[in-house]
Design a protein around this motif. Structure first.
Motif, PDB file in Angstrom:
ATOM      1  N   VAL A 192      38.280  43.774  29.880  1.00 35.60           N
ATOM      2  CA  VAL A 192      38.735  44.414  31.113  1.00 35.60           C
ATOM      3  C   VAL A 192      40.173  44.896  30.948  1.00 35.60           C
ATOM      4  CG1 VAL A 192      37.194  43.128  32.650  1.00 35.60           C
ATOM      5  CG2 VAL A 192      39.394  42.142  32.015  1.00 35.60           C
ATOM      6  N   GLY A 193      40.547  45.876  31.757  1.00 34.31           N
ATOM      7  CA  GLY A 193      41.890  46.416  31.728  1.00 34.31           C
ATOM      8  C   GLY A 193      42.845  45.596  32.578  1.00 34.31           C
ATOM      9  N   PRO A 194      44.036  46.128  32.831  1.00 34.52           N
ATOM     10  CA  PRO A 194      45.019  45.401  33.643  1.00 34.52           C
ATOM     11  C   PRO A 194      44.467  45.056  35.029  1.00 34.52           C
ATOM     12  CG  PRO A 194      46.033  47.272  32.528  1.00 34.52           C
ATOM     13  CD  PRO A 194      44.552  47.401  32.315  1.00 34.52           C
ATOM     14  N   TRP A 195      44.937  43.945  35.566  1.00 34.64           N
ATOM     15  CA  TRP A 195      44.500  43.498  36.884  1.00 34.64           C
ATOM     16  C   TRP A 195      44.887  44.535  37.937  1.00 34.64           C
ATOM     17  CZ3 TRP A 195      41.941  38.968  38.348  1.00 34.64           C
ATOM     18  CH2 TRP A 195      41.852  38.743  39.731  1.00 34.64           C
ATOM     19  N   GLU A 196      43.979  44.849  38.815  1.00 39.26           N
ATOM     20  CA  GLU A 196      44.239  45.815  39.878  1.00 39.26           C
ATOM     21  C   GLU A 196      44.533  45.087  41.182  1.00 39.26           C
ATOM     22  OE1 GLU A 196      41.035  48.574  40.161  1.00 39.26           O
ATOM     23  OE2 GLU A 196      41.197  49.259  38.084  1.00 39.26           O
ATOM     24  N   GLY A 197      45.603  45.457  41.816  1.00 42.64           N
ATOM     25  CA  GLY A 197      45.977  44.827  43.070  1.00 42.64           C
ATOM     26  C   GLY A 197      46.969  43.706  42.867  1.00 42.64           C
ATOM     27  N   PRO A 198      47.258  42.969  43.944  1.00 40.39           N
ATOM     28  CA  PRO A 198      48.214  41.842  43.841  1.00 40.39           C
ATOM     29  C   PRO A 198      47.713  40.796  42.859  1.00 40.39           C
ATOM     30  CG  PRO A 198      47.744  42.401  46.139  1.00 40.39           C
ATOM     31  CD  PRO A 198      46.772  43.174  45.320  1.00 40.39           C
ATOM     32  N   TRP A 199      48.627  40.252  42.083  1.00 32.76           N
ATOM     33  CA  TRP A 199      48.230  39.246  41.103  1.00 32.76           C
ATOM     34  C   TRP A 199      47.812  37.945  41.794  1.00 32.76           C
ATOM     35  CZ3 TRP A 199      51.994  39.251  36.323  1.00 32.76           C
ATOM     36  CH2 TRP A 199      51.824  40.463  35.625  1.00 32.76           C
ATOM     37  N   PRO A 200      46.815  37.274  41.249  1.00 31.78           N
ATOM     38  CA  PRO A 200      46.382  35.996  41.816  1.00 31.78           C
ATOM     39  C   PRO A 200      47.393  34.892  41.519  1.00 31.78           C
ATOM     40  CG  PRO A 200      45.186  36.435  39.791  1.00 31.78           C
ATOM     41  CD  PRO A 200      46.002  37.671  40.080  1.00 31.78           C
ATOM     42  N   ALA A 201      47.378  33.865  42.356  1.00 33.87           N
ATOM     43  CA  ALA A 201      48.290  32.733  42.171  1.00 33.87           C
ATOM     44  C   ALA A 201      47.584  31.630  41.397  1.00 33.87           C
ATOM     45  CB  ALA A 201      48.765  32.220  43.522  1.00 33.87           C
ATOM     46  N   GLY A 202      48.352  30.927  40.572  1.00 34.37           N
ATOM     47  CA  GLY A 202      47.795  29.824  39.811  1.00 34.37           C
ATOM     48  C   GLY A 202      48.364  29.775  38.417  1.00 34.37           C
ATOM     49  N   ASN A 203      48.587  28.561  37.895  1.00 37.14           N
ATOM     50  CA  ASN A 203      49.186  28.406  36.571  1.00 37.14           C
ATOM     51  C   ASN A 203      48.241  28.777  35.440  1.00 37.14           C
ATOM     52  OD1 ASN A 203      51.629  27.491  37.635  1.00 37.14           O
ATOM     53  ND2 ASN A 203      50.940  25.355  37.676  1.00 37.14           N
ATOM     54  N   HIS A 204      46.947  28.889  35.727  1.00 40.45           N
ATOM     55  CA  HIS A 204      46.003  29.190  34.654  1.00 40.45           C
ATOM     56  C   HIS A 204      45.981  30.671  34.303  1.00 40.45           C
ATOM     57  CE1 HIS A 204      43.811  29.808  38.402  1.00 40.45           C
ATOM     58  NE2 HIS A 204      42.940  30.556  37.750  1.00 40.45           N
ATOM     59  N   TRP A 205      46.568  31.512  35.131  1.00 43.20           N
ATOM     60  CA  TRP A 205      46.580  32.943  34.843  1.00 43.20           C
ATOM     61  C   TRP A 205      47.658  33.280  33.815  1.00 43.20           C
ATOM     62  CZ3 TRP A 205      42.381  35.002  36.661  1.00 43.20           C
ATOM     63  CH2 TRP A 205      41.826  34.542  37.874  1.00 43.20           C
ATOM     64  N   ASP A 206      47.357  34.239  32.952  1.00 49.71           N
ATOM     65  CA  ASP A 206      48.285  34.659  31.902  1.00 49.71           C
ATOM     66  C   ASP A 206      48.933  35.977  32.327  1.00 49.71           C
ATOM     67  OD1 ASP A 206      49.390  35.911  29.548  1.00 49.71           O
ATOM     68  OD2 ASP A 206      48.209  34.547  28.321  1.00 49.71           O
ATOM     69  N   PRO A 207      50.239  35.996  32.553  1.00 48.66           N
ATOM     70  CA  PRO A 207      50.901  37.221  33.010  1.00 48.66           C
ATOM     71  C   PRO A 207      50.709  38.401  32.054  1.00 48.66           C
ATOM     72  CG  PRO A 207      52.347  35.332  33.281  1.00 48.66           C
ATOM     73  CD  PRO A 207      51.170  34.858  32.486  1.00 48.66           C
ATOM     74  N   GLU A 208      50.729  38.154  30.756  1.00 54.65           N
ATOM     75  CA  GLU A 208      50.575  39.244  29.795  1.00 54.65           C
ATOM     76  C   GLU A 208      49.187  39.863  29.883  1.00 54.65           C
ATOM     77  OE1 GLU A 208      51.622  38.220  25.839  1.00 54.65           O
ATOM     78  OE2 GLU A 208      53.654  37.556  26.357  1.00 54.65           O
ATOM     79  N   LEU A 209      48.172  39.015  30.076  1.00 52.63           N
ATOM     80  CA  LEU A 209      46.815  39.532  30.189  1.00 52.63           C
ATOM     81  C   LEU A 209      46.611  40.258  31.511  1.00 52.63           C
ATOM     82  CD1 LEU A 209      44.794  36.507  28.747  1.00 52.63           C
ATOM     83  CD2 LEU A 209      45.366  38.651  27.597  1.00 52.63           C
ATOM     84  N   LEU A 210      47.196  39.744  32.568  1.00 53.72           N
ATOM     85  CA  LEU A 210      47.097  40.420  33.857  1.00 53.72           C
ATOM     86  C   LEU A 210      47.727  41.807  33.793  1.00 53.72           C
ATOM     87  CD1 LEU A 210      48.006  37.455  36.247  1.00 53.72           C
ATOM     88  CD2 LEU A 210      45.764  38.556  36.059  1.00 53.72           C
TER      89      LEU A 210
END
Length: 207
Positions: free
Chosen positions: A12-30
């Motif tokens: 999948v490409g970059p996250w669309e919309g506001p980023w989700p909250a949570g420590n398990h998410w990777d900012p670089e991947l988002l």
């Protein structure tokens, strides 16, 4: 057939919309997209978070492979162990192995190195885990008629020579995959897939 350049990108490409909250998410991947070979539920997750989540549901079956000749099939065995979510993969012999066939799935597994069979035997003995050898040798039993232990170490040899005499002697049971053609043996990666799937049919919660 489309060329490589015409095929749709993996993942999948970059996250669309506001980023989700949570420590398990990777900012670089988002920000850049997630092209890894992971199931959809782990898209955009940090590697460490994926491993931690897998640790909650790992199956109590271990996979061990003898690696005396830098066998390229080990990567395929590791990839299958990841798909089954095995407890760990054990490399017996040479520490280095060809990781290309694993398709990066080894990052999500626990890997244990044993310099020789005796070390694997000692490790398994301390944890009460029987070694179940998978090899087409005289005296072995068909895996199709065997009941695999729920907690065990499935032990595989390298392509060609199979398991060493030391490994066969240390095994609590020796099983073979029934064949009907002319070849003496099947690919080590395929053998691991069949054996692990047999374990899944007998023990995994499919609900």
């Amino acid at each position: 057939m489309p060329s490589v350049s015409e095929q749709p990108p993996v993942g999948v490409g970059p996250w669309e919309g506001p980023w989700p909250a949570g420590n398990h998410w990777d900012p670089e991947l988002l920000a850049g997209g997630d092209r890894r070979n992971v199931v959809d539920r782990y898209r955009y997750w940090r590697l460490e978070a994926v491993v931690a989540d897998l640790d909650r549901t790992r199956h109590p079956v271990h996979v061990a492979v003898e690696n005396w000749g830098h066998d390229f099939n080990i990567g395929s065995v590791v990839r299958t162990a990841n798909a089954v979510n095995a407890a760990a993969v054990h490399i017996v012999g040479k520490r280095r192995w060809n990781r290309r066939g694993a398709m990066v799935t080894d990052r999500y597994l626990h890997e244990v190195h044993h310099p020789d069979v005796a070390d694997l035997v000692a490790w398994a003995g301390e944890r009460g885990l029987p070694l179940v050898a998978i090899d087409n040798v005289p005296g072995s039993r068909p895996i199709e008629r065997a009941r695999l232990p729920r907690e065990c170490v499935l032990l595989f040899g390298q392509e060609g020579p199979g398991l060493t005499p030391q490994a066969l002697a240390a095994a609590a049971d020796v099983l073979h995959i029934t064949q009907f053609g002319s070849t003496r043996s099947i690919n080590a990666g395929a053998a691991a897939a069949i054996a692990l799937h047999t374990w899944v049919v007998q023990h995994a919660d499919l609900g």
